[in-house]
Design a protein around this motif. Structure first.
Motif, PDB file in Angstrom:
ATOM      1  N   ASP A   1       0.834  -1.208   0.000  1.00  0.00           N
ATOM      2  CA  ASP A   1       0.000   0.000   0.000  1.00  0.00           C
ATOM      3  C   ASP A   1       0.870   1.261   0.000  1.00  0.00           C
ATOM      4  O   ASP A   1       0.582   2.243  -0.711  1.00  0.00           O
ATOM      5  CB  ASP A   1      -0.925  -0.004   1.226  1.00  0.00           C
ATOM      6  CG  ASP A   1      -1.982  -1.094   1.133  1.00  0.00           C
ATOM      7  OD1 ASP A   1      -2.248  -1.575   0.006  1.00  0.00           O
ATOM      8  OD2 ASP A   1      -2.539  -1.493   2.193  1.00  0.00           O
ATOM      9  N   ALA A   2       1.958   1.221   0.803  1.00  0.00           N
ATOM     10  CA  ALA A   2       2.849   2.381   0.848  1.00  0.00           C
ATOM     11  C   ALA A   2       3.553   2.591  -0.503  1.00  0.00           C
ATOM     12  O   ALA A   2       3.747   3.728  -0.965  1.00  0.00           O
ATOM     13  CB  ALA A   2       3.889   2.194   1.955  1.00  0.00           C
ATOM     14  N   TYR A   3       3.895   1.492  -1.175  1.00  0.00           N
ATOM     15  CA  TYR A   3       4.545   1.592  -2.487  1.00  0.00           C
ATOM     16  C   TYR A   3       3.605   2.229  -3.499  1.00  0.00           C
ATOM     17  O   TYR A   3       3.999   3.106  -4.278  1.00  0.00           O
ATOM     18  CB  TYR A   3       4.966   0.191  -2.935  1.00  0.00           C
ATOM     19  CG  TYR A   3       5.617   0.155  -4.304  1.00  0.00           C
ATOM     20  CD1 TYR A   3       6.987   0.355  -4.463  1.00  0.00           C
ATOM     21  CD2 TYR A   3       4.862  -0.104  -5.459  1.00  0.00           C
ATOM     22  CE1 TYR A   3       7.583   0.313  -5.719  1.00  0.00           C
ATOM     23  CE2 TYR A   3       5.447  -0.150  -6.711  1.00  0.00           C
ATOM     24  CZ  TYR A   3       6.806   0.057  -6.833  1.00  0.00           C
ATOM     25  OH  TYR A   3       7.390   0.015  -8.077  1.00  0.00           O
ATOM     26  N   ARG A   4       2.332   1.785  -3.492  1.00  0.00           N
ATOM     27  CA  ARG A   4       1.391   2.348  -4.434  1.00  0.00           C
ATOM     28  C   ARG A   4       1.086   3.825  -4.106  1.00  0.00           C
ATOM     29  O   ARG A   4       0.960   4.648  -4.999  1.00  0.00           O
ATOM     30  CB  ARG A   4       0.088   1.529  -4.415  1.00  0.00           C
ATOM     31  CG  ARG A   4       0.220   0.178  -5.127  1.00  0.00           C
ATOM     32  CD  ARG A   4      -1.134  -0.461  -5.299  1.00  0.00           C
ATOM     33  NE  ARG A   4      -1.753  -0.781  -4.015  1.00  0.00           N
ATOM     34  CZ  ARG A   4      -1.591  -1.928  -3.374  1.00  0.00           C
ATOM     35  NH1 ARG A   4      -0.813  -2.874  -3.903  1.00  0.00           N
ATOM     36  NH2 ARG A   4      -2.176  -2.137  -2.207  1.00  0.00           N
ATOM     37  N   SER A   5       0.974   4.112  -2.803  1.00  0.00           N
ATOM     38  CA  SER A   5       0.655   5.502  -2.422  1.00  0.00           C
ATOM     39  C   SER A   5       1.789   6.455  -2.767  1.00  0.00           C
ATOM     40  O   SER A   5       1.568   7.601  -3.197  1.00  0.00           O
ATOM     41  CB  SER A   5       0.369   5.578  -0.913  1.00  0.00           C
ATOM     42  OG  SER A   5      -0.747   4.759  -0.580  1.00  0.00           O
ATOM     43  N   GLY A   6       3.036   6.040  -2.619  1.00  0.00           N
ATOM     44  CA  GLY A   6       4.182   6.908  -2.904  1.00  0.00           C
ATOM     45  C   GLY A   6       4.656   6.833  -4.335  1.00  0.00           C
ATOM     46  O   GLY A   6       5.592   7.565  -4.702  1.00  0.00           O
TER      47      GLY A   6
ATOM     48  N   ALA B   1       7.719   6.189  -0.484  1.00  0.00           N
ATOM     49  CA  ALA B   1       6.848   5.277   0.280  1.00  0.00           C
ATOM     50  C   ALA B   1       7.018   5.504   1.774  1.00  0.00           C
ATOM     51  O   ALA B   1       8.149   5.637   2.272  1.00  0.00           O
ATOM     52  CB  ALA B   1       7.177   3.825  -0.069  1.00  0.00           C
ATOM     53  N   ASP B   2       5.876   5.544   2.475  1.00  0.00           N
ATOM     54  CA  ASP B   2       5.884   5.670   3.935  1.00  0.00           C
ATOM     55  C   ASP B   2       5.667   4.278   4.533  1.00  0.00           C
ATOM     56  O   ASP B   2       4.569   3.743   4.530  1.00  0.00           O
ATOM     57  CB  ASP B   2       4.770   6.623   4.377  1.00  0.00           C
ATOM     58  CG  ASP B   2       4.757   6.816   5.886  1.00  0.00           C
ATOM     59  OD1 ASP B   2       5.710   6.315   6.550  1.00  0.00           O
ATOM     60  OD2 ASP B   2       3.814   7.428   6.412  1.00  0.00           O
TER      61      ASP B   2
ATOM     62  N   SER C   1       2.435  -5.465  -6.031  1.00  0.00           N
ATOM     63  CA  SER C   1       1.626  -4.282  -6.365  1.00  0.00           C
ATOM     64  C   SER C   1       1.173  -4.387  -7.802  1.00  0.00           C
ATOM     65  O   SER C   1       2.012  -4.529  -8.721  1.00  0.00           O
ATOM     66  CB  SER C   1       2.452  -2.986  -6.174  1.00  0.00           C
ATOM     67  OG  SER C   1       1.694  -1.853  -6.559  1.00  0.00           O
TER      68      SER C   1
END
Length: 460
Positions: free
Chosen positions: A63-68, A74-75, A140
């Motif tokens: 999720d962090a990879y997709r969001s960033g 990524a966070d 992802s």
């Protein structure tokens, strides 16, 4: 306290030792199986929980990879929070295996391959040294973008086994004590009837004819006690019959021998002169003596008749008709009426001469015990594959207490003094019928007559 003090005996000690060995080995095997089962169960459960935690961390990293839009923005705080919650060291690697971030430098990108390499390779593989490393792919949009590795340290299965061991040990001790108690009780239950039978047999052998096996026994041991008691009763009856036979034979022989001795001494000493009447009396006594000896010889021969039977297909009805014709004068002289009820043929495989003898003994017995004016009826029939011959009279009957003994040797009942005879006629008839595989039974009531029934296997 020894097993001898417990009254088990040699066989009981062997039983108890066998039960103890089975109990100890069973408890030992179950204890080991319980410990191994607890250890394996804890390990499997822990491994499944850790795989779920790693999968959750991998999902958070994805999720962090997709969001960033990539690893640079990524966070990964949520993923590392999952690791911290389980006190595990977490490392996130890219698709090339380069460590992007780990618990050791949680705050920025760190090219720390040593940590990733130290945590091992592959999902579910341990790195040794008591540590467990679990990995999961970061996916992802259908493509692998990295890997999550979590080092959980040593598994706590050993601690669980340490906690479970005292309980398992207590349960094993309780089970062992119960098994030993049950072994002792079962051993006593098995040995006590055997000891009772052994003691009864020794007492019986020593001369105590009233000694019997007492107390209940389980299964076959109870049947053994019953069989022993039955055997003891049979031996007692046999001894009693032997003594009675000896006494009866002595009594039957004593009277004619005494008369012969007295008469011959008088003749020898010249006290009396030989006369036809005196010699006839001595002759009658010798004949009586001969009859007793002949009857005993006949009974002995009949008891072994099974070895000398001349078997053939015989019509029992015809044998009965012939024997009735021969015995009718004797019955008529006793003022009895003989009736032969007509019936069809009843073929049996038998020795005709022996059947004549058995039927003749029944008719002679009726002539001896019936009163003048009574009647005797002979019937023959075939019933359920058996040829049935019945001799019924209207005589005085037999008392109930004497009825079970009428087929015994030399049994003459209350009428022994008033009725002549040696008392073996019915015993001979029973032996003849038994040697042919048949049965003979008597039914009677005082004042209502007697019926004696012979049953033999019928042939086609």
């Amino acid at each position: 306290m020894t097993t001898r003090g417990l009254g088990l005996g040699p066989l009981g000690r062997r039983f108890l030792l066998a039960f103890i060995l089975v109990a100890v080995s069973s408890v030992a095997v179950l204890t080991g199986a319980a410990l191994v089962g607890v250890d394996r169960g804890v390990q499997v459960s822990q491994q499944a929980d850790r795989e779920r935690v790693v999968a959750a961390a991998a999902a958070a990293a994805a999720d962090a990879y997709r969001s960033g839009g990539g690893w640079e923005q990524a966070d990964l705080g949520r993923a590392f929070a999952i690791g911290e919650a389980t006190s595990a060291r977490l490392a996130i690697l890219d698709v090339n295996g380069t460590t992007l971030q780990s618990s050791a430098d949680n705050g920025g990108n760190a090219n720390n391959q040593g940590m990733g390499q130290g945590m091992g390779q592959g999902m579910g593989q341990g790195s040794g040294m008591g540590q467990t490393v679990v990995s999961a792919q970061i996916v992802s949009e259908g493509s692998q973008v990295g890997t999550v590795r979590m080092n959980f340290g040593a598994m706590v299965a050993t601690q669980v086994v340490d906690v479970a061991w005292p309980w398992i040990a207590v349960a094993a001790i309780v089970a062992l004590v119960m098994a030993l108690g049950a072994s002792f009780l079962v051993t006593r239950l098995l040995v006590r009837p055997i000891q009772a039978i052994t003691g009864a047999a020794r007492s019986f052998t020593a001369g105590d004819r009233n000694s019997r096996a007492t107390g209940p026994g389980p299964g076959e041991l109870g049947e053994l006690a019953v069989a022993f008691n039955g055997m003891a009763d049979a031996v007692v009856r046999s001894d009693r019959d032997r003594r009675n036979l000896t006494a009866d034979v002595a009594h039957e022989l004593r009277t004619p021998l005494a008369a012969l001795q007295a008469g011959l001494e008088e003749l020898r000493d010249g006290l009396v002169q030989p006369t036809p009447e005196g010699l006839a009396g001595l002759h009658d006594q010798s004949l009586r003596l001969g009859r007793v000896v002949a009857d005993l010889a006949e009974l002995s021969a009949v008891e072994t008749a099974g070895l000398s039977l001349h078997l053939a297909s015989v019509d029992l009805a015809q044998v009965a008709r012939n024997e009735c014709a021969l015995r009718e004068p004797q019955l008529r002289a006793a003022e009895l009426t003989l009736t032969l009820e007509p019936g069809g043929p009843a073929f049996v495989r038998a020795d005709a001469d022996r059947l004549h003898q058995a039927i003749g003994n029944l008719l002679a017995n009726a002539a001896r015990y019936c009163r003048p004016g009574d009647s005797v009826t002979v019937t023959i029939s075939v019933d359920h594959g058996q040829a049935v011959l019945s001799v019924a009279d209207t005589g005085p009957g037999i008392p109930p207490e004497e009825l079970p003994h009428i087929f015994d040797r030399l049994w003459r009942g209350r009428a022994a003094e008033q009725v002549a005879g040696s008392g073996i006629g019915l015993a001979v008839a029973r032996e003849i019928v038994s040697s042919h595989g048949g049965t003979i039974q008597a039914s009677s009531a005082p004042g209502e007559g007697t019926r004696i029934t012979i049953r033999l296997p019928a042939t086609g």
